[in-house]
Every structure is written in C-alpha cells, then in structure tokens.
Design a protein around this motif. Structure first.
Motif, PDB file in Angstrom:
ATOM      1  N   ARG A   1      71.283 -16.791  16.105  1.00 33.21           N
ATOM      2  CA  ARG A   1      71.535 -17.549  17.343  1.00 33.21           C
ATOM      3  C   ARG A   1      70.376 -18.500  17.662  1.00 33.21           C
ATOM      4  O   ARG A   1      70.598 -19.589  18.224  1.00 33.21           O
ATOM      5  CB  ARG A   1      71.763 -16.581  18.516  1.00 33.21           C
ATOM      6  N   ALA A   2      69.158 -18.123  17.318  1.00 35.43           N
ATOM      7  CA  ALA A   2      68.012 -19.011  17.527  1.00 35.43           C
ATOM      8  C   ALA A   2      68.087 -20.205  16.578  1.00 35.43           C
ATOM      9  O   ALA A   2      67.798 -21.345  16.958  1.00 35.43           O
ATOM     10  CB  ALA A   2      66.705 -18.251  17.318  1.00 35.43           C
TER      11      ALA A   2
ATOM     12  N   TYR B   1      60.982 -22.872  17.670  1.00 35.56           N
ATOM     13  CA  TYR B   1      60.247 -21.675  18.108  1.00 35.56           C
ATOM     14  C   TYR B   1      58.838 -22.043  18.581  1.00 35.56           C
ATOM     15  O   TYR B   1      58.392 -21.604  19.652  1.00 35.56           O
ATOM     16  CB  TYR B   1      60.175 -20.681  16.950  1.00 35.56           C
TER      17      TYR B   1
ATOM     18  N   LYS C   1      58.801 -23.813  21.944  1.00 34.36           N
ATOM     19  CA  LYS C   1      59.036 -22.843  23.026  1.00 34.36           C
ATOM     20  C   LYS C   1      57.759 -22.036  23.302  1.00 34.36           C
ATOM     21  O   LYS C   1      57.405 -21.776  24.457  1.00 34.36           O
ATOM     22  CB  LYS C   1      60.175 -21.892  22.647  1.00 34.36           C
TER      23      LYS C   1
ATOM     24  N   GLU D   1      60.311 -11.613  24.233  1.00 31.51           N
ATOM     25  CA  GLU D   1      61.318 -12.154  25.149  1.00 31.51           C
ATOM     26  C   GLU D   1      62.232 -13.136  24.418  1.00 31.51           C
ATOM     27  O   GLU D   1      63.454 -13.178  24.659  1.00 31.51           O
ATOM     28  CB  GLU D   1      60.648 -12.828  26.344  1.00 31.51           C
ATOM     29  N   PHE D   2      61.665 -13.950  23.527  1.00 36.48           N
ATOM     30  CA  PHE D   2      62.453 -14.899  22.726  1.00 36.48           C
ATOM     31  C   PHE D   2      63.459 -14.135  21.870  1.00 36.48           C
ATOM     32  O   PHE D   2      64.650 -14.487  21.816  1.00 36.48           O
ATOM     33  CB  PHE D   2      61.507 -15.728  21.845  1.00 36.48           C
TER      34      PHE D   2
ATOM     35  N   GLU E   1      64.604 -11.116  22.335  1.00 31.23           N
ATOM     36  CA  GLU E   1      65.578 -10.482  23.235  1.00 31.23           C
ATOM     37  C   GLU E   1      66.660 -11.478  23.638  1.00 31.23           C
ATOM     38  O   GLU E   1      67.852 -11.150  23.704  1.00 31.23           O
ATOM     39  CB  GLU E   1      64.864  -9.953  24.480  1.00 31.23           C
ATOM     40  N   GLN E   2      66.247 -12.726  23.875  1.00 32.28           N
ATOM     41  CA  GLN E   2      67.188 -13.765  24.300  1.00 32.28           C
ATOM     42  C   GLN E   2      68.180 -14.124  23.191  1.00 32.28           C
ATOM     43  O   GLN E   2      69.362 -14.339  23.452  1.00 32.28           O
ATOM     44  CB  GLN E   2      66.425 -15.019  24.725  1.00 32.28           C
ATOM     45  N   TYR E   3      67.681 -14.180  21.938  1.00 37.61           N
ATOM     46  CA  TYR E   3      68.510 -14.737  20.869  1.00 37.61           C
ATOM     47  C   TYR E   3      69.106 -13.711  19.917  1.00 37.61           C
ATOM     48  O   TYR E   3      69.985 -14.049  19.126  1.00 37.61           O
ATOM     49  CB  TYR E   3      67.702 -15.766  20.060  1.00 37.61           C
TER      50      TYR E   3
ATOM     51  N   ASP F   1      71.556 -10.677  18.729  1.00 39.94           N
ATOM     52  CA  ASP F   1      72.904 -10.266  19.194  1.00 39.94           C
ATOM     53  C   ASP F   1      73.021  -8.748  19.355  1.00 39.94           C
ATOM     54  O   ASP F   1      74.092  -8.237  19.641  1.00 39.94           O
ATOM     55  CB  ASP F   1      73.989 -10.797  18.248  1.00 39.94           C
TER      56      ASP F   1
END
Length: 481
Positions: free
Chosen positions: A400-401, A416, A419, A467-468, A470-472, A474
């Motif tokens: 997803r990233a 990355y 960010k 956190e990155f 965790e966000q991306y 699945d």
C-alpha cells in the motif's frame, strides 16, 4: 527564434543525464524547510564538521600560521602556538614559491607528495614514487580526472558497485561513458562474488560495450563493509584477467569500527601477490582529508597514486591537470599533515592522539547505536556499519505504501524519505539514488550526528517508521523478504 546556447533545450545532453542524489530532491526540500524555520538534521552527506565534529587542533594551528606567516615574526608567537606547530609551518612554507597564495606544481607541492609517498610506503611495506602521486582538490576531482582519461565514448564501460556512491554514475554520464553495474549481496554483508562480476562483463560485452575499468569503494559507501584480503585478491586477479584498470576509492581507510577486518589497501595486496600481476595490473588509489577523524571536507584535499601506469599516459594526465594550473595549496598542507602527523615526543603528540582517538571511538559507538536502532524498527533491517560513515538500512515497504508512492509520482523510497523529513526533520538519501535491486528499498544516513543526540534521533526515526508502517500495512501478516 532558435534556442540560445545555455537554454535548457540546447545544453549538453550528458549534463542532463548526470544525477547526484546526495544533493538531490530530498536535500532541496530539507533546505526549504530549514528556511521556513524547521530544525533539520542533515544526515544526507558525510560532512563531519557540519554535524558538530571539532577540528583537530594541531593541523589548524599549522595552517593558520601558514595562512598568516607574519605571525611567525611576532616575538610572542610561542605564547599562542606550540613549538612543533611553528616548526611545521616554517617547513611547509619552505616548500612553496611564495606562500599559500602562490600556485604550486600542477601535481602538487613536491615536498608534500614525498610525504604522501612515505606514508604509503609505511602503510603498505613497499616504496611509493612521489612522481606518480597527484594532489587534488578532494578525492572526487581525482576520480573525475581518471574517468575522463579512461572513457573515450559511450562504448566504454566502467564496472561500479551497486549500491554505489553517485559520484561514479554522475561522472560516467558526464563523460559520455556507460556504467556497468555489479551488485553487492546484502545478505552476505554487502559482499561481492567474482562470478557476478564476470556475468556483468559478459552482459556489457553482449551490448557492444568495452569494459575498461572497475571501481571498488573500500570501506564501502553507502554500504559500510570492509573488503577482506581474500576478496581483494579475487578482485585483483579478475581485473588482471579481464585487462581492467582498478580504481580504488579508499577515502574511508581510517574509519574502521570492528577488529575482524582491518583496512588493507589494494596496492599492498597487489604487491604482496608478486609475479607479473604486481608489475602489470594498472591501479589508481584515492585518499582524502575529508573523512577519517579529520573530516576536513571544506578544505578539499585529496590525492591519487598510480601503479603500473605507462609514463606517456602519466604525462597526458599531468597535461590535463595543468589546465587547472594548481590544486588548492592550503589543502595540500592539510594532506601533508594527515600523512605526517605529530610523532611520539612532539609537544602536540598527546593532544593529537587524544583528539583523534576520541573521535574514532565515538564513531564506533555511534555505528552500533544506529545499527541497533534501525534493527529495532518495524520492517527495517540493517547490516552493521563495519567502516566508512554511513548506515544503509533496508526499508521493507508494504504494497500500500508503494501504491501511494506511485499515486504521488514518487519512487517508493523517495516517498518514504520525504515523509520522514517532513515528520522528523531527518534529511537522508533514498537508496534509489545509489542503485539497488528491483523491488528492494533503502535509505542512507550518516552516523555523524553528535553521540549525545543519537538516542533522540533514533527514537524519532522509530516513532515515525512504526507509525508509517501501521498506516500502510494491511495487517494480514505481510512481510517483504
């Protein structure tokens, strides 16, 4: 109206092809954020003094006296400067034809070249010829001089390790040659396999490319590995069999953070091998005052030494060096001081050892802090930094990233790193700027931030990274190998 000579459309195409990621998109964005008031930690470039490393006292004292020689006539000079610094300043001024403001020989001051030759002789156990040593404005200028001499056109190729320091890809593009990559194996601590070298040469020749040279970076940049003696012997034999000149980038030879693999110069190993190879293999070795415990990047001092290069070729390289008249003279003094530092019994010796040892010991600790910090992060793996000044962790980006990066029209590791920069102020270089295997992503960071700041920097990185992820992610157990 036709384009003017310096309109973008009519520039030399080789100029446009040259890319240098260390001062690329990430660096430019970091500079913008800094102007806006954000605190930026510039870990994108190996620039020790910019990150707080203090200059060594003795060389600065000597060069200060050389820059202001009237101080030597002051009766109180001995109250401000130690006697050995005063003596060395007079020694170096005697090499010049009019002080530091006068041109030197285009190869550098003969006296300093002799000091470099003596250093090489002590290091390797074999004598070195000062006439085959050229002082340069940093090692980079020397690398470019040699690549310019080697590359005749796009049909000429140069073997370069991937990941590589982008000086090589940029210079090869600028001179109109072809970069021939050979991949270092991350799972083998960034080792190289001669079978892979042969395959790289075969692929290049199948495309009509004549491979003429091979680059090694030892210790590695960005990968931080140290080549073993066995590996160096394999490389030298390979170059001999394939009739390649070997370019040995050895600017990090003082930066060693483990005891198992000490630095060995390619020249020493070549001479140890004896026989025809030691008399026939063409080798050019590079060194610099910018790295090690000196870190004098802004002084721009370097040298290259040529081994088994024919006299007529040396004359041509000298001719091209003469076009620039003279390398930077103050930097030549720094080089003389680096290869001929204070000796036991000199007034400044104890302080010099204390300062240089303190820097190297701290770098060794920082290498461990950074490696351990990266390996504590989610989806990040990092080999230990054996040498040089960098960590090169692999970032295992979730699909997803990668998809989000495509939508943003960014390479995934650039996405990355941008960010990371926006969230933390840590300015790094994406692995794509150095080359990497398809579908694998990295970043490069120096290990140079102050030791006392390292825990906070690594905590900041870990917080962002986790956190990155965790966000991306699945959350279906995804893991990239």
């Amino acid at each position: 109206m036709s384009p003017k000579a310096l309109d973008y459309e009519s520039l030399n195409e080789n100029l446009k092809k040259a890319q240098y990621a260390v001062r690329g998109e990430l660096y430019l964005r970091a500079s913008e954020l800094q102007k806006e008031g954000k605190k930026i930690i510039f870990t994108n470039v190996g620039n020790p003094h910019a990150l707080g490393q203090k200059p060594l006292t003795f060389p600065r004292q000597v060069v200060a006296l050389c820059q202001a020689p009237f101080l030597l006539d002051d009766p109180n000079v001995g109250l401000l400067f130690p006697a050995d610094a005063i003596a060395r300043a007079k020694h170096y001024l005697s090499y010049t034809s009019g002080g530091l403001g006068a041109y030197s020989d285009s190869r550098g001051l003969p006296g300093v070249r002799k000091e470099v030759a003596d250093f090489i002789g002590r290091r390797d156990g074999y004598p070195s010829d000062p006439e085959l040593i050229f002082l340069t404005d940093g090692a980079s200028k020397g690398v470019m001089q040699l690549l310019n001499a080697i590359i005749r056109g796009e049909g000429d190729g140069v073997l370069v390790p991937v990941p590589q320091y982008p000086l090589y890809s940029a210079a090869i593009a600028l001179f109109g040659g072809s970069l021939v990559p050979y991949y270092l194996e991350e799972t083998a601590n960034w080792g190289l396999d001669v079978a892979d070298l042969r395959q790289s040469v075969a692929h290049a020749r199948a495309k009509g490319i004549t491979v003429r040279a091979m680059v090694i970076i030892n210790p590695g940049n960005p990968t931080g590995q140290c080549l073993s003696e066995a590996n160096l012997r394999e490389i030298l034999r390979f170059c001999y069999q394939e009739n390649l000149v070997l370019l040995g980038d050895e600017v990090y030879q003082q930066n060693i953070y483990q005891d198992e693999r000490p630095f060995l110069s390619a020249r020493k190993v070549l001479m140890d091998m004896g026989g025809p190879i030691s008399r026939e293999l063409q080798l050019v070795s590079f060194h610099s005052v910018s790295k090690g415990y000196w870190g004098e990047c802004g002084q721009r001092g370097g040298y290259f030494e040529m081994t088994n290069i024919p006299p007529r070729s040396v004359e041509e390289i000298y001719k091209v060096a003469s076009i620039s008249l003279s390398p930077n003279v103050p930097a030549q003094i720094f080089m003389g001081l680096m290869v001929n530092p204070p000796k036991p019994g000199d007034i400044s010796y104890d302080q010099f050892v204390r300062e240089s040892k303190g820097i190297l010991e701290s770098l060794r600790r920082r290498a461990r802090i950074m490696t351990d910090g990266f390996n504590s992060c989610r989806n990040v793996v990092c080999n230990f930094t054996e040498g040089a000044m960098y960590s090169f962790p692999q970032i295992r980006l979730p699909p997803r990233a990668i998809e989000a990066a495509k939508k943003a029209r960014k390479v995934a590791d650039v996405f990355y790193c941008l960010k990371l920069l926006e969230a933390t102020g840590i300015s790094t270089v994406p692995g794509s700027g150095f080359g990497q295997k398809e579908g694998v992503f990295h970043l490069r960071t120096t290990i140079l931030p102050a030791e006392e700041d390292m825990p906070e920097i690594m905590a900041s990185f870990k917080k962002f990274n986790d956190e990155f992820m965790e966000q991306y992610e699945d959350h279906r157990g995804y893991s990239r190998m």
